[in-house]
Design an enzyme around this catalytic site. Structure first.
Site, short mmCIF file in Angstrom:
data_model
loop_
_atom_site.label_atom_id
_atom_site.label_comp_id
_atom_site.label_asym_id
_atom_site.label_seq_id
_atom_site.Cartn_x
_atom_site.Cartn_y
_atom_site.Cartn_z
N ARG A 44 0.84 -1.18 0.00
CA ARG A 44 0.00 0.00 0.00
C ARG A 44 0.89 1.25 0.00
O ARG A 44 2.00 1.24 0.49
CB ARG A 44 -0.91 0.02 1.23
CG ARG A 44 -2.09 -0.96 1.13
CD ARG A 44 -3.00 -0.88 2.34
NE ARG A 44 -2.33 -1.32 3.55
CZ ARG A 44 -1.77 -0.54 4.45
NH1 ARG A 44 -1.81 0.79 4.31
NH2 ARG A 44 -1.15 -1.03 5.50
N TYR A 99 -1.48 -3.56 -6.82
CA TYR A 99 -1.30 -4.26 -5.55
C TYR A 99 -2.58 -4.26 -4.70
O TYR A 99 -3.26 -3.22 -4.59
CB TYR A 99 -0.15 -3.64 -4.73
CG TYR A 99 -0.16 -4.17 -3.31
CD1 TYR A 99 0.31 -5.45 -3.05
CD2 TYR A 99 -0.73 -3.45 -2.27
CE1 TYR A 99 0.24 -5.99 -1.77
CE2 TYR A 99 -0.81 -3.97 -0.99
CZ TYR A 99 -0.32 -5.24 -0.75
OH TYR A 99 -0.42 -5.77 0.51
N LYS A 101 -9.78 -2.46 1.44
CA LYS A 101 -9.52 -1.32 2.32
C LYS A 101 -10.26 -0.06 1.86
O LYS A 101 -10.77 0.70 2.68
CB LYS A 101 -8.01 -1.06 2.42
CG LYS A 101 -7.23 -2.20 3.10
CD LYS A 101 -7.80 -2.53 4.41
CE LYS A 101 -7.14 -3.55 5.30
NZ LYS A 101 -5.99 -4.28 4.99
N HIS A 150 -10.64 -2.49 11.30
CA HIS A 150 -9.54 -3.34 10.81
C HIS A 150 -9.32 -4.46 11.84
O HIS A 150 -8.34 -4.43 12.58
CB HIS A 150 -8.29 -2.46 10.66
CG HIS A 150 -7.17 -3.11 9.90
ND1 HIS A 150 -5.85 -2.72 10.07
CD2 HIS A 150 -7.13 -4.09 8.98
CE1 HIS A 150 -5.08 -3.43 9.27
NE2 HIS A 150 -5.82 -4.27 8.61
N SER A 198 -1.46 -3.66 10.24
CA SER A 198 -1.10 -4.53 9.13
C SER A 198 0.14 -5.37 9.48
O SER A 198 1.11 -4.85 10.02
CB SER A 198 -0.81 -3.70 7.89
OG SER A 198 -1.94 -2.91 7.59
N CYS A 205 0.53 -7.63 11.75
CA CYS A 205 0.79 -7.75 13.18
C CYS A 205 0.01 -8.89 13.83
O CYS A 205 -0.17 -8.91 15.05
CB CYS A 205 0.48 -6.44 13.89
SG CYS A 205 1.66 -5.14 13.49
N ASP A 252 -9.44 -9.83 8.72
CA ASP A 252 -8.91 -8.50 8.40
C ASP A 252 -9.91 -7.36 8.66
O ASP A 252 -9.51 -6.29 9.08
CB ASP A 252 -8.47 -8.45 6.94
CG ASP A 252 -7.56 -7.27 6.62
OD1 ASP A 252 -6.61 -7.02 7.40
OD2 ASP A 252 -7.78 -6.60 5.60
N ARG A 304 1.98 -12.27 -0.60
CA ARG A 304 0.65 -12.63 -0.07
C ARG A 304 0.05 -13.83 -0.78
O ARG A 304 0.46 -14.17 -1.89
CB ARG A 304 -0.29 -11.43 -0.23
CG ARG A 304 0.19 -10.17 0.48
CD ARG A 304 -0.77 -9.69 1.52
NE ARG A 304 -0.19 -8.67 2.38
CZ ARG A 304 -0.74 -8.30 3.53
NH1 ARG A 304 -1.87 -8.86 3.95
NH2 ARG A 304 -0.17 -7.39 4.29
P1 GTP Z 1 -2.64 -7.70 7.35
O1 GTP Z 1 -3.16 -8.75 6.43
O2 GTP Z 1 -1.50 -6.93 6.75
O3 GTP Z 1 -3.68 -6.77 7.87
O4 GTP Z 1 -1.91 -8.43 8.58
P2 GTP Z 1 -2.29 -9.44 9.75
O5 GTP Z 1 -2.53 -8.64 10.98
O6 GTP Z 1 -3.34 -10.40 9.34
O7 GTP Z 1 -0.90 -10.17 9.98
P3 GTP Z 1 -0.49 -11.72 10.01
O8 GTP Z 1 -1.35 -12.55 10.92
O9 GTP Z 1 -0.40 -12.18 8.62
O10 GTP Z 1 0.97 -11.64 10.68
C1 GTP Z 1 2.05 -11.06 10.07
C2 GTP Z 1 3.35 -11.43 10.71
O11 GTP Z 1 3.28 -11.45 12.13
C3 GTP Z 1 3.83 -12.80 10.28
O12 GTP Z 1 5.18 -12.72 9.96
C4 GTP Z 1 3.60 -13.66 11.50
O13 GTP Z 1 4.48 -14.73 11.55
C5 GTP Z 1 3.79 -12.67 12.65
N1 GTP Z 1 3.01 -13.06 13.85
C6 GTP Z 1 1.69 -13.35 13.89
N2 GTP Z 1 1.30 -13.71 15.13
C7 GTP Z 1 2.41 -13.65 15.92
C8 GTP Z 1 2.66 -13.91 17.31
O14 GTP Z 1 1.77 -14.26 18.09
N3 GTP Z 1 3.94 -13.71 17.74
C9 GTP Z 1 4.94 -13.32 16.90
N4 GTP Z 1 6.15 -13.16 17.40
N5 GTP Z 1 4.74 -13.08 15.59
C10 GTP Z 1 3.50 -13.24 15.09
C1 SPV Z 2 -3.03 -4.58 5.10
O1 SPV Z 2 -2.07 -3.96 4.62
O2 SPV Z 2 -3.53 -4.28 6.21
C2 SPV Z 2 -3.61 -5.72 4.36
C3 SPV Z 2 -3.22 -5.93 2.99
O3 SPV Z 2 -4.46 -6.42 4.90
S1 SPV Z 2 -3.99 -4.78 1.90
O4 SPV Z 2 -5.13 -5.43 1.28
O5 SPV Z 2 -3.02 -4.42 0.90
O6 SPV Z 2 -4.44 -3.63 2.63
MN MN Z 3 -5.14 -5.53 6.86
#
Ligand code: GTP
Ligand code: SPV
Ligand code: MN
Length: 589
Positions: A70, A198, A207, A227, A249, A251, A278, A366
């Protein structure tokens, strides 16, 4: 009487007159249509076939190397009055924005197909759902929108019935970062996006519609567009509590939404149900509780770090019928990213893998997959009424200070916890990674209006007759002196969720502190976790001095939203600041 579809057809005709495509294709969302799109993209190079023995129906898309995340600095909220967009958004006057971006759209689809995508965000028969139409010249966008939304005939029928829909216009353009804009016109329920293919910039249902435009609509209609993931936690007695959690994002939302309980919990009969990973739309029901739907139908999840250890449910989901974007590939043409076993031979840009060039998969690579393929997908995700929310959780990447978990004493304190959220930036957006910034409710890049008004809207849910969820704040990312995470995370996070549920059910006493309620000694179930007692103590410590500094910074941050900052929120910040000062004063007396 003119049909409601006339409005849609007029708009499509107007767009075609401006962009001048060779043909117009109205998407019906069928399998036949999807297969034809895939064939087209295999021919034009938009997709590369992956190993069909190990990954049937899976394809790889490589985006332009300058178009992988983004772009917050090119994302605008264009309200008539600049003040309505708030200091949290980039703003441009609507007339100027239209002129600027329409000049880019002029003739941009010459010789190409223009796709018209009717879609519904949320279960097709839910009163909480909302429809939109995206016009795009990108078959990759069409294929992704088909997975991420309820796309096609049923959505078109609902649009015809309701008349109103969000208009989204997208063109891939030249993929030139100098000719790229993501514009939102909330007062016109319109989105215009040019120059990026993207995810969040191009899949306009996600979003742009479901957060930026929807949050604006939600404010005037009395609901929330957030979110947040939505997860159901079923206890051994068969009762399920639904939890909504806002993390910025990359996290941990996807991971928490489909976590696998630790072994002891599995034996005892705990189960996890995934509703969304999400986005969450919620509104008060007749009983005063908040009811939530996931407006999406698929996951656009972060690939790196997804493994059999960290997220087996995600790995199972993406074993077939998945589009991968910007991952690496192995010698036998399987998708690969950091965290998986095996070795990459080709990196995300299609070059022979060389560690000197950085990670093999892009850090923001992704997967796009239908939520139905997730082993823990909940049947309740299709429930038109939504699910009742028992707890709202905020959290971010905080290497220090923020404890593993704390509970807000009431709704107002919970809104302060959400507003005060901070997190280290990630690769999900362009720019520096690992920089601590405030990200209120994980909505900094996504709130379609002034944060001051947004905080006031959150506070307004606390009224007679409401039965609001308890609010918590978590931090899975606290680091020790060695720079390593103190908390094991992933499936082990259920231990923290169990404590929250015990608090919701009145079964855990908790321990009051100036910053909120923390688990009392022994209340976090830790059997089976190999962790020194001092580490747990560190995860739950309240560093009074550090918090005093933090509260001061929170006060300054809140002041940046004056004059629209609700006084009640600033008073709440002062209440916590004073509570932190009190023990010291008492000691000095
Ligand atoms: P968006 O799709 O961008 O909104 O992100 P999301 O919040 O769904 O993030 P996602 O669950 O894909 O996590 C992203 C990163 O955080 C990855 O590299 C995971 O391995 C890491 N992660 C997720 N949960 C944990 C956790 O409990 N502990 C740690 N240390 N890392 C974590
Ligand atoms: C984020 O960046 O929080 C995502 C991926 O979930 S996107 O669809 O690009 O916003
Ligand atoms: Mn997101």
């Amino acid at each position: 009487m003119a049909s409601k579809l006339d409005t849609l057809e007029h708009w499509v005709n107007d767009v075609a007159a401006m962009t001048r495509p060779a043909t117009i294709h109205w998407c019906d969302g069928s399998d036949t249509e999807y297969r034809a799109l895939v064939q087209l993209m295999l021919q034009n190079g938009d997709l590369i076939e992956l190993n069909q023995q190990t990954h049937p129906g899976c394809y790889l898309h490589r985006s332009s190397p300058s178009d992988v995340a983004r772009v917050e600095h090119l994302t605008f909220v264009c309200t008539g009055d600049q003040a309505d967009a708030g200091p949290n958004n980039h703003w441009m006057a609507p007339a100027e924005a239209h002129t600027k971006i329409d000049a880019l759209f002029d003739g941009c689809m010459e010789g190409r197909t223009m796709y018209v995508i009717p879609y519904c965000m949320g279960p097709i028969d839910s009163p909480l759902s909302r429809c939109g139409v995206e016009i795009t010249d990108s078959p990759y966008v069409v294929a992704n929108m088909r997975t991420m939304t309820r796309m096609g005939a049923a959505a078109l029928a609902r649009i015809e019935r309701e008349g109103s829909f969000v208009k989204g216009l997208h063109s891939t353009g030249e993929l030139d970062p100098e000719r790229r804009f993501i514009m939102h016109f909330p007062e016109e329920l319109t989105i215009k996006s040019y120059g990026s293919g993207y995810g969040g910039n191009a899949l306009l249902g996600k979003k742009c519609h479901a957060l930026r435009i929807a949050s604006y609509q939600a404010r005037s209609e009395g609901w929330l567009a957030e979110h947040m993931l939505i997860v159901g936690i079923e206890n051994p007695q068969g009762q399920t509590h639904y939890i909504a959690a806002a993390f910025p994002s990359a996290c941990g939302k996807t991971n928490l939404a489909m976590l696998i309980p630790p072994e002891g919990y599995r034996k005892d009969g705990w189960r996890v149900w995934t509703i969304g990973d999400d986005i969450c739309w919620m509104r008060p029901g007749e009983d005063g509780r908040l009811y939530a739907i996931n407006p999406e139908a698929g996951f656009f999840g972060v690939a790196p770090g997804t493994s059999r250890n960290s997220n087996p449910n995600a790995l199972a989901s993406i074993a077939r019928d998945t589009i991968f974007t910007n991952v690496a590939v192995t010698a036998d043409n399987q998708p690969w990213w950091e965290g998986l076993p095996g070795t990459p031979v080709t990196d995300w840009q299609g070059r022979p893998y060389d560690p000197a060039n950085g990670p093999a998969a892009h850090p923001n690579s992704r997967f796009t997959v239908s939520a139905k393929q997730c082993p823990t997908w909940s049947p309740k995700a299709e429930d038109a009424r939504g699910v009742p929310i028992s707890a709202i959780v905020f959290g971010g990447r905080r290497p220090s200070l923020l404890p593993l978990v704390m509970e807000a004493r009431d709704w107002t304190h919970g809104v302060l916890m959400g507003a005060a959220m901070g997190s280290e930036t990630t690769a999900a957006a362009t720019g520096a990674v690992g920089v601590l910034r405030r990200d209120s409710m994980a909505m900094k890049p996504f709130c379609g209006y002034h944060y001051g008004d947004y905080f006031a809207h959150w506070l307004s849910f606390d009224k007679a007759g409401s039965r609001l969820p308890k609010v918590f704040h978590v931090n899975w990312f606290r680091k020790g002196k060695d720079g390593k995470f103190l908390w094991p995370g992933f499936g082990e996070n259920l231990r923290v969720l169990e404590w929250m549920i015990a608090r919701v059910e009145g079964k855990a006493r908790g321990m009051e502190t100036p910053i909120g309620i923390l688990p009392a000694n022994g209340e976090l179930k830790m059997d089976g976790v190999d962790m020194p007692r001092e580490t747990l103590a560190e995860l739950l410590e309240v560093d009074t001095q550090g918090w005093q500094t933090e509260l001061h910074a929170i006060g300054e941050y809140l002041d940046s939203f004056r004059p629209r900052l609700p006084a009640r929120l600033r008073q709440e910040q002062q209440r916590v600041a004073q509570a932190l000062d009190t023990p010291r004063k008492a000691a000095n007396a």
